[in-house]
Scaffold this active site. Structure first.
Site, short mmCIF file in Angstrom:
data_model
loop_
_atom_site.label_atom_id
_atom_site.label_comp_id
_atom_site.label_asym_id
_atom_site.label_seq_id
_atom_site.Cartn_x
_atom_site.Cartn_y
_atom_site.Cartn_z
N ASN A 109 0.79 -1.23 0.00
CA ASN A 109 0.00 0.00 0.00
C ASN A 109 0.83 1.29 0.00
O ASN A 109 0.40 2.29 -0.55
CB ASN A 109 -0.93 0.00 1.22
CG ASN A 109 -1.75 1.27 1.31
OD1 ASN A 109 -2.66 1.48 0.53
ND2 ASN A 109 -1.41 2.13 2.26
N ASP A 202 -8.58 4.94 0.02
CA ASP A 202 -7.32 4.61 -0.65
C ASP A 202 -6.13 4.98 0.25
O ASP A 202 -5.21 4.19 0.44
CB ASP A 202 -7.26 5.36 -1.99
CG ASP A 202 -5.96 5.13 -2.75
OD1 ASP A 202 -5.19 4.22 -2.38
OD2 ASP A 202 -5.70 5.86 -3.72
N ASP A 239 -1.40 -7.38 3.01
CA ASP A 239 -1.74 -6.40 4.03
C ASP A 239 -2.68 -5.32 3.51
O ASP A 239 -2.56 -4.88 2.37
CB ASP A 239 -0.43 -5.74 4.52
CG ASP A 239 -0.66 -4.77 5.66
OD1 ASP A 239 -1.12 -5.20 6.71
OD2 ASP A 239 -0.38 -3.56 5.47
N GLU A 269 -5.98 -9.16 4.04
CA GLU A 269 -6.46 -8.59 5.29
C GLU A 269 -7.41 -7.45 4.95
O GLU A 269 -6.99 -6.35 4.62
CB GLU A 269 -5.27 -8.07 6.13
CG GLU A 269 -5.72 -7.47 7.45
CD GLU A 269 -5.04 -6.15 7.79
OE1 GLU A 269 -5.23 -5.69 8.92
OE2 GLU A 269 -4.35 -5.58 6.93
#
Length: 500
Positions: A109, A202, A239, A269
């Site tokens: 991310n 986001d 993740d 997740e």
């Protein structure tokens, strides 16, 4: 999870948030691998193995350099919190030589700890509604340039700059904090994600990765292939997937499965307690290419543990992922985010943990994930929400090793459910021909002592059953029709298997 040998899969999350920062974890994994496999564990999920912005103290989720597995002097340390690259590779090898699979933790991310600032055009957004701009475009100095001087281009010469990110939370020149969208050629706003929390979720932290940039996606493909060629892992824990466009993982998992020629297990997740509809929406958006942790079931377990005898156990599986998408549910009783003093704190009370683990380990559906702190215990001190030091002691769950072994040995064959009482539920597994001595009966109560008249099958007629947890002393004999009266103590669980 290898379906060819028809064993029940059980994975372990082999760390917790307060795993000591002394570089010892990889050595511990290596030393414990055989014992884990003997207990009935089939797969080990290890924490992020690459260098974080916090160097030797980093938990790995503040990703700095994905190519530095504890090999380069960066962020004040060669090793990571968990050890060196050589120790990591030795741990990976020990896991696989013991017959288990290795799952790596992929944090896609964001990046944190940039090496240089750049002048970047941004617009500030309302942190509670991130689709709403609260400024015109203006220029700031932002930490968006990652050159990895300590690695000097080894393995990858890719330089990350502002075109690789959608947003940032700090202006270095004015020392202003906030949430800023970066104005680049891929758009002035956020990427499409499934969750509409805060308007668009986001942005999570650090320099938020821009997956609309094809060079970024290509670099992820190269990194994934490099990582596999280096470590030969068997699957992924992904993740924070709610903050990442589902399109990216659809493409990346396809590429990784093609590169490795393996089915490559993946679990995402997506933590949304009590919001099953969001998990289902994400599964649709990723075309079922990954499993998800069953945060809906964990929510039920947490509620049940806090409510005692007032919770209706017959409804414990209602609105859970395992009930509606049984083959895409990874079931958990706790993790590094839900443990005490952490962001999603929702630990189960000690009395209920054996019941919760029996529910995830001994039923037909779901791929259970055991939490390190529940198997080995944990002790740590950290600040609570009021800023006071708080000492936490997590005791190992009584008999958890026996429940893991029971899944491996007994929990096979036809399942019959007796979820017919608010305080006492049970089920049986008939066993099968492939696993000698298999078959079991499980009874649990969140109130007083309980009993259930249950069918376990005529194949067990005349056999004597004992409680493998050791909480019940009596022996129970199955009648000629394959039925018996199975019992459990108050507020506890009993697991009945053929007396050996």
């Amino acid at each position: 999870m290898d379906s060819t040998n028809m064993q029940n899969g059980t994975m372990i999350q082999y760390f917790h948030w307060y795993t000591p920062a002394d570089g010892s974890l990889w050595k511990e994994v290596k030393n414990n691998a055989k014992a884990l496999a003997a207990m009935g564990i089939n797969a080990v999920w290890l924490p992020p193995a690459y260098k974080g912005a916090d160097g030797a103290n980093s938990h790995g989720y503040d990703v700095y350099d994905k190519y530095d597995l504890g090999e380069f002097d960066q962020k004040g340390s060669v090793r990571t919190r968990f050890g060196t690259k050589d120790e990591y590779l030795a741990a990976a090898k020990a896991i696989q030589e013991a017959g288990m699979q290795l799952y790596i933790d992929v944090v896609a991310n964001h990046l944190i700890g940039a090496d240089e600032t750049e002048k970047v055009m941004v617009r500030k957004v309302d942190p509670e509604n991130r689709n709403e701009f609260i400024s015109e475009p203006y220029e700031i100095e932002a930490y968006t340039k990652f050159t990895f001087p300590g690695r000097k281009g080894t393995y990858s010469q890719f330089i990350w700059d502002h075109r690789c990110f959608t947003g940032i939370d700090y202006a270095a020149d004015t020392q202003e904090t906030g949430i800023f969208t970066i104005q680049n050629e891929y758009g002035e706003g956020w990427e499409d994600v499934v969750d509409n929390e805060k308007g668009n979720f986001d942005y999570l932290m650090g320099a938020d990765v821009e997956f609309r940039n094809p060079e970024v996606r290509e670099e992820f493909r190269r990194w994934g292939e490099w990582y596999y060629n280096t470590v030969k892992f068997d699957g992924f824990r992904l993740d924070a997937v709610k903050h990442i466009t589902p399109h990216f993982f659809r493409e990346w998992l396809e590429q990784m499965r093609a590169h490795t020629g393996q089915e490559m297990f993946a679990v995402g997740e997506y933590w949304a307690p009590g919001q099953l509809e969001l998990l289902l929406k994400y599964i649709d958006a990723t075309a079922g290419k990954m499993s998800l942790f069953d945060s809906s079931l964990h929510h039920n377990l947490h509620q049940a543990s806090k409510s005692g005898k007032d919770y209706d156990l017959s409804k414990i599986l209602d609105d859970s992922l395992v009930a509606c998408k049984p083959f895409l549910a990874v079931t958990v009783a706790g993790n590094h985010d839900t443990q005490p003093l952490q962001a999603l704190e929702a630990p189960l009370d000690d009395w209920f943990k054996p019941l919760a683990y029996a529910l995830i380990l001994l039923r037909e559906h779901g791929y259970p994930c055991v939490f390190y702190a529940d198997l080995y215990g944990a002790e740590y001190t950290d600040k609570d929400r009021e800023g006071n030091d708080c000492h936490i002691l997590i005791a190992p769950v009584l008999g958890l090793d026996k429940l893991i072994s029971a899944r491996d040995k007994y929990a096979y064959g036809m399942q019959r459910d007796y979820f017919d009482h608010p305080n006492c539920i049970g089920w049986t597994r008939e066993g099968d021909d492939e696993h000698a001595g298999s078959g079991c009966a499980v009874v649990m109560s969140n109130g007083e002592e309980g009993n259930k008249h249950m069918e376990i099958g005529k194949r067990h007629a005349g056999k004597k059953f004992r409680d493998i947890t050791g909480s019940r002393e009596e022996e129970i004999t199955v009648n000629e029709e394959g039925w018996a009266e199975f019992t459990c103590g108050a507020g506890s669980v009993a697991v009945w298997a053929e007396a050996q």
